[in-house]
Design an enzyme around this catalytic site. Sequence first.
Site, PDB file in Angstrom:
ATOM      1  N   ALA A  14       0.822  -1.218   0.000  1.00  0.00           N
ATOM      2  CA  ALA A  14       0.000   0.000   0.000  1.00  0.00           C
ATOM      3  C   ALA A  14       0.857   1.269   0.000  1.00  0.00           C
ATOM      4  O   ALA A  14       0.524   2.255  -0.671  1.00  0.00           O
ATOM      5  CB  ALA A  14      -0.930   0.001   1.213  1.00  0.00           C
ATOM      6  N   GLU A  42       6.122 -15.342  -6.742  1.00  0.00           N
ATOM      7  CA  GLU A  42       7.338 -15.591  -5.986  1.00  0.00           C
ATOM      8  C   GLU A  42       8.474 -14.758  -6.584  1.00  0.00           C
ATOM      9  O   GLU A  42       8.656 -14.764  -7.811  1.00  0.00           O
ATOM     10  CB  GLU A  42       7.683 -17.084  -6.088  1.00  0.00           C
ATOM     11  CG  GLU A  42       8.026 -17.695  -4.750  1.00  0.00           C
ATOM     12  CD  GLU A  42       8.597 -19.083  -4.936  1.00  0.00           C
ATOM     13  OE1 GLU A  42       9.684 -19.345  -4.400  1.00  0.00           O
ATOM     14  OE2 GLU A  42       7.949 -19.889  -5.647  1.00  0.00           O
ATOM     15  N   ASP A  71      10.528  -3.119  -7.840  1.00  0.00           N
ATOM     16  CA  ASP A  71      11.202  -3.945  -6.845  1.00  0.00           C
ATOM     17  C   ASP A  71      12.250  -3.076  -6.176  1.00  0.00           C
ATOM     18  O   ASP A  71      13.053  -2.433  -6.852  1.00  0.00           O
ATOM     19  CB  ASP A  71      11.838  -5.196  -7.445  1.00  0.00           C
ATOM     20  CG  ASP A  71      12.142  -6.217  -6.347  1.00  0.00           C
ATOM     21  OD1 ASP A  71      11.192  -6.627  -5.641  1.00  0.00           O
ATOM     22  OD2 ASP A  71      13.314  -6.592  -6.170  1.00  0.00           O
ATOM     23  N   GLY A 156       7.833   0.808   5.544  1.00  0.00           N
ATOM     24  CA  GLY A 156       9.051  -0.002   5.508  1.00  0.00           C
ATOM     25  C   GLY A 156      10.155   0.537   6.400  1.00  0.00           C
ATOM     26  O   GLY A 156       9.942   0.812   7.590  1.00  0.00           O
ATOM     27  N   TYR A 157      11.332   0.710   5.817  1.00  0.00           N
ATOM     28  CA  TYR A 157      12.511   1.127   6.581  1.00  0.00           C
ATOM     29  C   TYR A 157      12.621   2.641   6.729  1.00  0.00           C
ATOM     30  O   TYR A 157      13.622   3.137   7.252  1.00  0.00           O
ATOM     31  CB  TYR A 157      13.783   0.582   5.896  1.00  0.00           C
ATOM     32  CG  TYR A 157      13.889  -0.923   5.877  1.00  0.00           C
ATOM     33  CD1 TYR A 157      14.478  -1.616   6.940  1.00  0.00           C
ATOM     34  CD2 TYR A 157      13.407  -1.675   4.804  1.00  0.00           C
ATOM     35  CE1 TYR A 157      14.593  -2.999   6.922  1.00  0.00           C
ATOM     36  CE2 TYR A 157      13.510  -3.064   4.775  1.00  0.00           C
ATOM     37  CZ  TYR A 157      14.106  -3.716   5.834  1.00  0.00           C
ATOM     38  OH  TYR A 157      14.216  -5.089   5.822  1.00  0.00           O
ATOM     39  N   ASP A 158      11.630   3.403   6.270  1.00  0.00           N
ATOM     40  CA  ASP A 158      11.723   4.867   6.332  1.00  0.00           C
ATOM     41  C   ASP A 158      12.114   5.423   7.712  1.00  0.00           C
ATOM     42  O   ASP A 158      12.918   6.353   7.780  1.00  0.00           O
ATOM     43  CB  ASP A 158      10.413   5.521   5.866  1.00  0.00           C
ATOM     44  CG  ASP A 158      10.297   5.553   4.345  1.00  0.00           C
ATOM     45  OD1 ASP A 158      11.337   5.655   3.668  1.00  0.00           O
ATOM     46  OD2 ASP A 158       9.160   5.492   3.841  1.00  0.00           O
ATOM     47  N   LYS A 178       9.391  13.395  -0.006  1.00  0.00           N
ATOM     48  CA  LYS A 178       9.959  12.065  -0.273  1.00  0.00           C
ATOM     49  C   LYS A 178       9.767  11.712  -1.750  1.00  0.00           C
ATOM     50  O   LYS A 178      10.680  11.179  -2.388  1.00  0.00           O
ATOM     51  CB  LYS A 178       9.307  11.004   0.625  1.00  0.00           C
ATOM     52  CG  LYS A 178       9.957   9.641   0.426  1.00  0.00           C
ATOM     53  CD  LYS A 178       9.309   8.503   1.195  1.00  0.00           C
ATOM     54  CE  LYS A 178       9.934   7.176   0.734  1.00  0.00           C
ATOM     55  NZ  LYS A 178       9.140   6.004   1.099  1.00  0.00           N
TER      56      LYS A 178
HETATM   57  O1  LIG Z   1      10.642   3.991  -0.022  1.00  0.00           O
HETATM   58  C1  LIG Z   1      10.835   3.097   0.819  1.00  0.00           C
HETATM   59  N1  LIG Z   1      10.803   3.360   2.147  1.00  0.00           N
HETATM   60  C2  LIG Z   1      10.965   2.423   3.070  1.00  0.00           C
HETATM   61  N2  LIG Z   1      11.157   1.111   2.786  1.00  0.00           N
HETATM   62  C3  LIG Z   1      11.192   0.800   1.479  1.00  0.00           C
HETATM   63  C4  LIG Z   1      11.050   1.747   0.459  1.00  0.00           C
HETATM   64  N3  LIG Z   1      11.142   1.134  -0.730  1.00  0.00           N
HETATM   65  C5  LIG Z   1      11.337  -0.142  -0.472  1.00  0.00           C
HETATM   66  N4  LIG Z   1      11.349  -0.354   0.871  1.00  0.00           N
HETATM   67  C6  LIG Z   1      11.468  -1.645   1.552  1.00  0.00           C
HETATM   68  C7  LIG Z   1      10.105  -2.152   1.958  1.00  0.00           C
HETATM   69  C8  LIG Z   1      10.230  -3.636   1.767  1.00  0.00           C
HETATM   70  O2  LIG Z   1      10.853  -4.205   2.914  1.00  0.00           O
HETATM   71  C9  LIG Z   1      11.206  -3.765   0.600  1.00  0.00           C
HETATM   72  C10 LIG Z   1      10.498  -3.793  -0.739  1.00  0.00           C
HETATM   73  O3  LIG Z   1      10.238  -5.148  -1.093  1.00  0.00           O
HETATM   74  P1  LIG Z   1       9.467  -5.444  -2.476  1.00  0.00           P
HETATM   75  O4  LIG Z   1       9.434  -6.890  -2.688  1.00  0.00           O
HETATM   76  O5  LIG Z   1      10.016  -4.574  -3.552  1.00  0.00           O
HETATM   77  O6  LIG Z   1       8.008  -4.907  -2.172  1.00  0.00           O
HETATM   78  P2  LIG Z   1       6.807  -5.562  -1.380  1.00  0.00           P
HETATM   79  O7  LIG Z   1       7.033  -7.043  -1.232  1.00  0.00           O
HETATM   80  O8  LIG Z   1       6.584  -4.791  -0.149  1.00  0.00           O
HETATM   81  O9  LIG Z   1       5.594  -5.312  -2.367  1.00  0.00           O
HETATM   82  P3  LIG Z   1       5.484  -5.802  -3.915  1.00  0.00           P
HETATM   83  O10 LIG Z   1       6.573  -6.806  -4.144  1.00  0.00           O
HETATM   84  O11 LIG Z   1       4.129  -6.389  -4.025  1.00  0.00           O
HETATM   85  O12 LIG Z   1       5.625  -4.578  -4.743  1.00  0.00           O
HETATM   86  O13 LIG Z   1      12.015  -2.582   0.663  1.00  0.00           O
HETATM   87 MG   LIG Z   2       7.680  -8.124  -2.804  1.00  0.00          MG
END
Ligand SMILES: O=c1nc[nH]c2c1ncn2[C@H]1C[C@H](O)[C@@H](COP(=O)(O)OP(=O)(O)OP(=O)(O)O)O1
Ligand SMILES: [Mg+2]
Length: 198
Positions: A14, A42, A71, A156-158, A178
Amino acid sequence: MMTFDELVLASHNAGKLKELQAMLGDAVRVRSVGEFSDVEPEETGLSFIENAILKARNAARVSGLPALADDSGLAVDHLGGAPGIYSARYADGQGDAANNAKLLEALRDVPDAERGAQFVCALALVRHADDPLPIVCEGLWHGRILHAPRGEHGFGYDPLFWVPEQHCSSAELAPADKNRLSHRARAMAQLRARLGLA
Ligand SMILES: O=c1nc[nH]c2c1ncn2[C@H]1C[C@H](O)[C@@H](COP(=O)(O)OP(=O)(O)OP(=O)(O)O)O1
Ligand SMILES: [Mg+2]
């Protein structure tokens, strides 16, 4: 992204969806892959780019629409670039709070000078599921890992990511700021250029 009337965003996150939608504006009608399928593909790739492409292909297949996937993750210098493509799964699928706690523990007693990190974002755009020529863009955002969380925005890690130029964490930035500065904003700017927009 006037090239398409309609585009599906290949993400189930989201926080990411909100940022991508804000960056795309009104130029294109945006759908989310969750409208078409709850099954998350996956992420078997070994790079951000491979995972972005496989998520984009999956979303195009289930929706019949052109698809844009993101990603992304956090690469920490002291950890040799980990958690990297495994950022979302760092604490074995227990979610953002557990991921952040694990990262703080891994960097416990590591001095500021060695806490450098970068957020990475790969975007992949496919016109259809078997597109032989995906458009792929990457963006990086350099910063440092804090010793404790700060800020309430973002996801996430923000809360752990210190943005030196702004003297705050990325969770303390207003969302519009941001969306101007982030790894995702940089990748999106490249994508616009590649599509001949702005
Ligand atoms: O702007 C960001 N600010 C904070 N944290 C972030 C950001 N951008 C990526 N992240 C972190 C969140 C998650 O731990 C990983 C993304 O993992 P990633 O597999 O690409 O996304 P996801 O599984 O949450 O959703 P989806 O694959 O359905 O797009 O990096
Ligand atoms: Mg993902």
